[in-house]
Design a protein around this motif. Structure first.
Motif, PDB file in Angstrom:
ATOM      1  N   ALA A  52       0.829  -1.206   0.000  1.00  0.00           N
ATOM      2  CA  ALA A  52       0.000   0.000   0.000  1.00  0.00           C
ATOM      3  C   ALA A  52       0.861   1.253   0.000  1.00  0.00           C
ATOM      4  O   ALA A  52       1.896   1.304   0.647  1.00  0.00           O
ATOM      5  CB  ALA A  52      -0.915  -0.001   1.216  1.00  0.00           C
ATOM      6  N   GLY A  53       0.435   2.258  -0.747  1.00  0.00           N
ATOM      7  CA  GLY A  53       1.082   3.562  -0.679  1.00  0.00           C
ATOM      8  C   GLY A  53       0.304   4.418   0.298  1.00  0.00           C
ATOM      9  O   GLY A  53      -0.404   3.905   1.158  1.00  0.00           O
ATOM     10  N   THR A  54       0.429   5.717   0.149  1.00  0.00           N
ATOM     11  CA  THR A  54      -0.303   6.609   1.023  1.00  0.00           C
ATOM     12  C   THR A  54      -1.384   7.294   0.216  1.00  0.00           C
ATOM     13  O   THR A  54      -1.094   7.914  -0.794  1.00  0.00           O
ATOM     14  CB  THR A  54       0.659   7.650   1.618  1.00  0.00           C
ATOM     15  N   ILE A  77      -3.336   8.556  -8.558  1.00  0.00           N
ATOM     16  CA  ILE A  77      -2.462   9.400  -9.389  1.00  0.00           C
ATOM     17  C   ILE A  77      -1.097   9.522  -8.718  1.00  0.00           C
ATOM     18  O   ILE A  77      -0.998   9.867  -7.535  1.00  0.00           O
ATOM     19  CB  ILE A  77      -3.086  10.802  -9.620  1.00  0.00           C
ATOM     20  N   ASN A  78      -0.061   9.238  -9.483  1.00  0.00           N
ATOM     21  CA  ASN A  78       1.303   9.280  -8.947  1.00  0.00           C
ATOM     22  C   ASN A  78       1.879  10.692  -8.974  1.00  0.00           C
ATOM     23  O   ASN A  78       1.377  11.575  -9.680  1.00  0.00           O
ATOM     24  CB  ASN A  78       2.199   8.338  -9.752  1.00  0.00           C
ATOM     25  N   HIS A  79       2.965  10.839  -8.244  1.00  0.00           N
ATOM     26  CA  HIS A  79       3.692  12.120  -8.197  1.00  0.00           C
ATOM     27  C   HIS A  79       4.701  12.197  -9.338  1.00  0.00           C
ATOM     28  O   HIS A  79       5.334  11.206  -9.692  1.00  0.00           O
ATOM     29  CB  HIS A  79       4.447  12.241  -6.867  1.00  0.00           C
ATOM     30  N   SER A  80       4.881  13.418  -9.873  1.00  0.00           N
ATOM     31  CA  SER A  80       6.014  13.668 -10.780  1.00  0.00           C
ATOM     32  C   SER A  80       6.565  15.056 -10.481  1.00  0.00           C
ATOM     33  O   SER A  80       5.812  15.974 -10.125  1.00  0.00           O
ATOM     34  CB  SER A  80       5.561  13.585 -12.241  1.00  0.00           C
ATOM     35  N   ASP A 115       2.363  17.242  -8.767  1.00  0.00           N
ATOM     36  CA  ASP A 115       3.439  17.369  -7.781  1.00  0.00           C
ATOM     37  C   ASP A 115       2.810  17.293  -6.395  1.00  0.00           C
ATOM     38  O   ASP A 115       2.072  18.200  -6.006  1.00  0.00           O
ATOM     39  CB  ASP A 115       4.161  18.711  -7.993  1.00  0.00           C
ATOM     40  N   TYR A 116       3.100  16.204  -5.662  1.00  0.00           N
ATOM     41  CA  TYR A 116       2.480  16.017  -4.335  1.00  0.00           C
ATOM     42  C   TYR A 116       2.899  17.116  -3.352  1.00  0.00           C
ATOM     43  O   TYR A 116       2.193  17.389  -2.399  1.00  0.00           O
ATOM     44  CB  TYR A 116       2.942  14.697  -3.710  1.00  0.00           C
ATOM     45  N   ARG A 117       4.127  17.656  -3.534  1.00  0.00           N
ATOM     46  CA  ARG A 117       4.678  18.597  -2.545  1.00  0.00           C
ATOM     47  C   ARG A 117       4.524  18.023  -1.135  1.00  0.00           C
ATOM     48  O   ARG A 117       4.100  18.691  -0.195  1.00  0.00           O
ATOM     49  CB  ARG A 117       4.018  19.974  -2.642  1.00  0.00           C
TER      50      ARG A 117
HETATM   51  C1  SAM Z   1      -1.571   7.900  -3.789  1.00  0.00           C
HETATM   52  S1  SAM Z   1      -0.481   6.542  -3.963  1.00  0.00           S
HETATM   53  C2  SAM Z   1      -0.319   6.484  -5.686  1.00  0.00           C
HETATM   54  C3  SAM Z   1      -0.740   5.156  -6.218  1.00  0.00           C
HETATM   55  C4  SAM Z   1       0.331   4.085  -6.094  1.00  0.00           C
HETATM   56  N1  SAM Z   1       1.182   4.094  -7.267  1.00  0.00           N
HETATM   57  C5  SAM Z   1      -0.258   2.718  -5.873  1.00  0.00           C
HETATM   58  O1  SAM Z   1      -0.063   1.806  -6.698  1.00  0.00           O
HETATM   59  O2  SAM Z   1      -0.948   2.520  -4.875  1.00  0.00           O
HETATM   60  C6  SAM Z   1       0.911   7.361  -3.331  1.00  0.00           C
HETATM   61  C7  SAM Z   1       2.099   6.478  -3.109  1.00  0.00           C
HETATM   62  O3  SAM Z   1       2.623   6.053  -4.354  1.00  0.00           O
HETATM   63  C8  SAM Z   1       4.032   6.087  -4.328  1.00  0.00           C
HETATM   64  N2  SAM Z   1       4.495   7.076  -5.329  1.00  0.00           N
HETATM   65  C9  SAM Z   1       3.736   7.914  -6.061  1.00  0.00           C
HETATM   66  N3  SAM Z   1       4.488   8.662  -6.882  1.00  0.00           N
HETATM   67  C10 SAM Z   1       5.757   8.291  -6.666  1.00  0.00           C
HETATM   68  C11 SAM Z   1       7.011   8.711  -7.213  1.00  0.00           C
HETATM   69  N4  SAM Z   1       7.116   9.658  -8.143  1.00  0.00           N
HETATM   70  N5  SAM Z   1       8.132   8.117  -6.755  1.00  0.00           N
HETATM   71  C12 SAM Z   1       8.062   7.143  -5.809  1.00  0.00           C
HETATM   72  N6  SAM Z   1       6.919   6.699  -5.257  1.00  0.00           N
HETATM   73  C13 SAM Z   1       5.770   7.270  -5.682  1.00  0.00           C
HETATM   74  C14 SAM Z   1       4.441   6.460  -2.923  1.00  0.00           C
HETATM   75  O4  SAM Z   1       4.614   5.249  -2.185  1.00  0.00           O
HETATM   76  C15 SAM Z   1       3.230   7.195  -2.408  1.00  0.00           C
HETATM   77  O5  SAM Z   1       3.117   7.101  -1.014  1.00  0.00           O
END
Ligand code: SAM
Length: 162
Positions: A52-54, A77-80, A115-117
């Motif tokens: 799990a992520g956050t 949605i992932n961070h960039s 950008d999550y910031r």
């Molecule tokens: C809201 S989730 C995004 C969805 C995630 N990819 C998933 O499969 O559950 C947020 C988590 O994804 C990961 N994540 C998102 N963007 C990332 C990035 N650019 N680099 C590394 N980890 C990232 C981190 O673990 C973060 O806490």
């Protein structure tokens, strides 16, 4: 929008249709909780979930959206560091909404990112966005720098003149 395997991390969200710069893309929906509740949930419940992520979005110092168990697919949605979207808090009829907008034109099937910031002076989350201008961490290092200036290490206080 459609979920799919991401080149950045785990699953991400991909545009089924192209978007024009400035388009409203999706609302980030979830349960609004206090930061202390979000912290407790992350520490004692979610961190133990495998892979799990956050799924937390911090609105301000008093409100966090927890999209772990409720909400839209926006939570994937992932961070960039060079994102194609950005988030804004929009007030409508007295209620705040987190809206993700397109920062530039987005092609069909491009992965959506913003950008999550991410703010934490204790924890650094390594970034895997892979863009040339990647800052190396998901954290908002500018804001952290400003807060860090307010934190004077105890050892510096010995000769501190104020
Ligand atoms: C809201 S989730 C995004 C969805 C995630 N990819 C998933 O499969 O559950 C947020 C988590 O994804 C990961 N994540 C998102 N963007 C990332 C990035 N650019 N680099 C590394 N980890 C990232 C981190 O673990 C973060 O806490």
């Amino acid at each position: 929008m459609s979920p799919g395997k991401s080149g950045i991390h785990g699953f991400g969200i991909f545009a089924k249709q192209p978007h024009r710069a400035g388009d409203m893309v999706i609302e980030y929906i979830g349960e609004i909780v206090r930061p202390s509740v979000a912290d407790r949930r992350e520490r004692f419940m979610y961190n133990s979930l495998v892979g799990a992520g956050t799924y937390m979005f911090r609105i301000d110092d008093e409100r966090v959206i927890d999209a772990t168990r409720a909400g839209s697919i926006a939570h994937l949605i992932n961070h960039s560091c060079e994102p194609n979207c950005y988030s804004r808090v929009i007030n409508a009829n007295g209620d705040d909404h987190i809206i993700i907008f397109a920062k530039r034109d987005v092609k069909q099937w491009e992965e959506l990112t913003y950008d999550y910031r991410f703010f934490s002076i204790d924890e650094h989350l390594a970034c895997c966005c892979g863009f040339p201008r990647c800052r190396g961490v998901v954290n908002d290092i500018v804001a952290e720098g400003q807060v860090a200036k307010l934190h004077v290490p105890h050892k510096d206080l010995i000769h501190w003149k104020g």
